[in-house]
Design an enzyme around this catalytic site. Structure first.
Site, mmCIF file in Angstrom:
data_model
loop_
_atom_site.group_PDB
_atom_site.id
_atom_site.type_symbol
_atom_site.label_atom_id
_atom_site.label_comp_id
_atom_site.label_asym_id
_atom_site.label_seq_id
_atom_site.Cartn_x
_atom_site.Cartn_y
_atom_site.Cartn_z
ATOM 1 N N LYS A 185 33.066 9.798 14.778
ATOM 2 C CA LYS A 185 32.216 8.947 13.940
ATOM 3 C C LYS A 185 31.422 9.809 12.958
ATOM 4 O O LYS A 185 31.156 10.975 13.230
ATOM 5 C CB LYS A 185 31.213 8.185 14.838
ATOM 6 C CG LYS A 185 31.816 7.085 15.674
ATOM 7 C CD LYS A 185 30.743 6.417 16.525
ATOM 8 C CE LYS A 185 31.337 5.312 17.404
ATOM 9 N NZ LYS A 185 31.875 4.173 16.660
ATOM 10 N N ARG A 228 38.063 -1.091 24.529
ATOM 11 C CA ARG A 228 39.125 -2.000 24.964
ATOM 12 C C ARG A 228 40.064 -1.310 25.952
ATOM 13 O O ARG A 228 40.652 -1.965 26.813
ATOM 14 C CB ARG A 228 39.863 -2.536 23.731
ATOM 15 C CG ARG A 228 40.515 -1.475 22.905
ATOM 16 C CD ARG A 228 40.861 -1.952 21.490
ATOM 17 N NE ARG A 228 39.682 -2.026 20.614
ATOM 18 C CZ ARG A 228 39.724 -2.436 19.349
ATOM 19 N NH1 ARG A 228 40.849 -2.846 18.821
ATOM 20 N NH2 ARG A 228 38.625 -2.462 18.627
HETATM 21 N N1 BES Z 1 31.115 1.294 20.323
HETATM 22 C C1 BES Z 1 31.772 0.980 19.114
HETATM 23 C C2 BES Z 1 31.324 -0.354 18.512
HETATM 24 C C3 BES Z 1 29.888 -0.461 18.076
HETATM 25 C C4 BES Z 1 29.534 -0.298 16.753
HETATM 26 C C5 BES Z 1 28.894 -0.779 18.977
HETATM 27 C C6 BES Z 1 28.224 -0.420 16.343
HETATM 28 C C7 BES Z 1 27.572 -0.911 18.574
HETATM 29 C C8 BES Z 1 27.249 -0.736 17.253
HETATM 30 C C9 BES Z 1 33.279 0.905 19.349
HETATM 31 O O1 BES Z 1 33.765 1.720 20.348
HETATM 32 C C10 BES Z 1 33.939 1.331 18.080
HETATM 33 O O2 BES Z 1 33.791 2.462 17.728
HETATM 34 N N2 BES Z 1 34.627 0.399 17.447
HETATM 35 C C11 BES Z 1 35.295 0.677 16.225
HETATM 36 C C12 BES Z 1 36.667 0.063 16.317
HETATM 37 C C13 BES Z 1 37.599 0.502 15.221
HETATM 38 C C14 BES Z 1 37.924 1.964 15.351
HETATM 39 C C15 BES Z 1 38.844 -0.342 15.289
HETATM 40 C C16 BES Z 1 34.476 0.048 15.093
HETATM 41 O O3 BES Z 1 33.905 -1.013 15.299
HETATM 42 O O4 BES Z 1 34.414 0.656 14.035
HETATM 43 MN MN MN Z 2 34.219 3.673 19.642
#
Ligand code: BES
Ligand code: MN
Ligand code: ZN
Length: 492
Positions: free
Chosen positions: A268, A342
């Site tokens: 990230k 997931r």
């Molecule tokens: N933990 C994150 C989602 C999240 C984002 C939680 C902001 C709380 C606040 C999740 O694991 C994630 O990184 N999701 C990605 C999915 C994508 C790579 C398909 C996302 O939402 O960007």
């Molecule tokens: Mn994630």
């Protein structure tokens, strides 16, 4: 752990009101403002209370709102909070009135006068007060002051205490959830999280911790792949509450417990990454509900399962493009290592259904940024294959004032998960990202199993104060799930 405020119930002591130090909160029903306590206060204030209640500022207050007077003339108290709460006010308004007091709590004693209200309102008020008085201070070296105590003066103290007792159990569950979500990842490791859950055995819960060797034997390749780049070993914790009839199938709650989500190799951006200490929010809600059920002795069989992992980049971390095998047997092409929640849920959900044959399952996860784009921070995304269970959940959430909104699902979204080399990919593209994530999870729900998926990415943690919580972890979902279990699954 943060320390909840102590609340006690007693009959009003009218004669000592003028010399009462600390804070006084007076609940006023505009239709019947002249209670014995109000009369006594007004006399000591030489008509000052009657003037305040007749003021425009007071008459403009909505139910649950407060007009605060500092150092009221004629009283020893440092503050008098005049709270508008009609006898016909709703549960939400009674909680809001309590929150108005909880928000203003100091170490000084607080006396709350609630003569004009019903017993149920007084109990709900104590609940709102406790929830809003929560403060997460274990890492503040200077601010360790305890709050309160609070005395709630009501005409029927015993009846109110009886009504308030199950609510206090729910509040403790909410605090447990908030503490876990607020805790940073260097302290709340998978090991520490599991230990805090194991400590709940004292409450009568059966708690088992499944370690990596057992998870490997069970074939949980999807979950294990997420944690393989971390120094903290992956764990699955199973919490069982046997409060219902022997042999009755349990209801299952499953939570995503990513103690820190760096994104892994699909790392990230740095800005805001610190927020990913809350990525175990789903697991924290499951734990909070289990705690509440045990504390109030719920007459239901409920099993809570959480997958505890840390998603880190490392020489051993899983790569984009890796193919992993789930416990179900389906293979998954990991296109993006940041779509890890997931993968964790896939294996824990399968295990939960395989072992416990539950009558229904609800999972919670801070799963997607896309749900925040869709619904903001006001509503959790609700996905389901079962209108009855989804409807019952939405009803419980509405009754508790916890925002929840049903989202669509369908084959066209599921089609986005097709992989060239495996049974599915772990991402379905940016469009409808919260829905394709839900479709992924649905592939691990057995035919005919009533299921609800709650995407709490936008509701688990807030950057500003809300009615019942200071900024930070909210504990969203503990109240709604407790109510759902109480209303749908408890033998009366
Ligand atoms: N933990 C994150 C989602 C999240 C984002 C939680 C902001 C709380 C606040 C999740 O694991 C994630 O990184 N999701 C990605 C999915 C994508 C790579 C398909 C996302 O939402 O960007
Ligand atoms: Mn994630
Ligand atoms: Zn995540």
């Amino acid at each position: 752990m943060s320390h909840p405020v102590a609340i006690q119930f007693q009959s009003p002591q009218i004669d000592t009101l003028a010399s009462q130090t600390g804070r006084i909160a007076l609940l006023v029903d505009a239709a019947k403002p002249a209670t014995p306590a109000a009369k006594r206060l007004d006399k000591a204030m030489r008509g000052g209370l009657a003037r305040a209640l007749a003021s425009e500022a007071f008459t403009r207050l909505k139910p649950g709102e407060s007009l605060d007077l500092a150092f009221p003339a004629g009283l020893a108290a440092e503050a008098l909070h005049l709270i508008h709460l009609p006898k016909k006010a709703s549960v939400a308004e009674a909680r809001k009135a309590g929150a108005a007091i909880g928000r203003a709590l100091t170490p000084a004693a607080t006396l709350v006068l609630a003569e004009a209200q019903t017993n149920a309102q007084a109990a709900e008020l104590s609940f709102g007060l406790a929830l809003r008085a929560y403060d997460f201070t274990p890492h503040k070296t200077a601010e360790k002051k305890a709050l309160g105590p609070v005395t709630l003066a009501v005409t029927a103290p015993e009846a109110v205490a009886t009504l308030a007792s199950p609510l206090a159990a729910v509040a403790e569950g909410v605090f447990f959830t908030r503490d876990l979500v607020n805790e940073p990842a260097n302290i709340l490791t998978t090991h520490d999280f599991a230990a805090r859950l194991a400590a709940m055995q004292e409450l009568g819960l059966d708690v088992e911790i499944l370690e990596e060797d057992q998870l490997t034997k069970l074939g949980m390749g999807a979950l294990l792949g997420v944690g393989q780049g971390s120094e903290s070993p992956s764990k699955v914790v199973v919490m069982q509450w046997h409060g219902g009839k022997k042999g009755d199938a349990p209801f299952a709650l499953v939570g995503k417990g990513v103690v820190f989500d760096s994104g892994g190799i699909s790392i990230k951006p740095a800005g805001g990454m610190e927020e990913m200490t809350m990525d175990m929010g789903g697991a924290a809600v499951v734990a909070g509900v289990m705690r509440s059920l045990a504390l109030r002795g719920a007459k239901a069989n409920v099993v809570g399962l959480v997958g505890l992992v840390e998603n880190m980049p490392d020489g051993r971390a899983q790569r984009p493009g890796d193919v992993v095998k789930s416990m179900k047997g389906d293979t998954i092409e990991v296109i993006n290592t940041d779509a890890e929640g997931r993968l964790v849920l896939a294996d824990v959900l399968w295990y939960a259904q395989d072992r416990f044959k539950p009558c229904g399952v609800i999972n919670l996860a801070t799963l997607t940024g896309a749900i925040i784009i869709a619904l903001g921070h006001e509503h959790t995304g609700v996905f389901s294959n079962d209108d009855a269970l989804a409807g019952a959940f939405l009803k419980a959430a509405a009754a508790e004032g916890e925002g929840a909104w049903r989202m669509p699902m369908g084959q066209a979204y599921d089609d986005k998960l097709k992989s060239r080399i495996a049974d599915m990919m772990n991402v379905g593209g940016r469009d409808g990202g919260a829905i394709t994530a839900a479709q992924f999870i649905k592939r691990f729900i057995k035919d005919g199993m009533p299921w609800v998926h709650l995407d709490i990415a936008g509701t688990a943690l807030l950057k500003s104060d809300s009615t019942l919580a200071p900024k930070g972890a909210t504990g969203w979902g503990v109240m709604a799930l407790n109510r759902l279990i109480r209303d749908q699954y408890e033998s009366k």
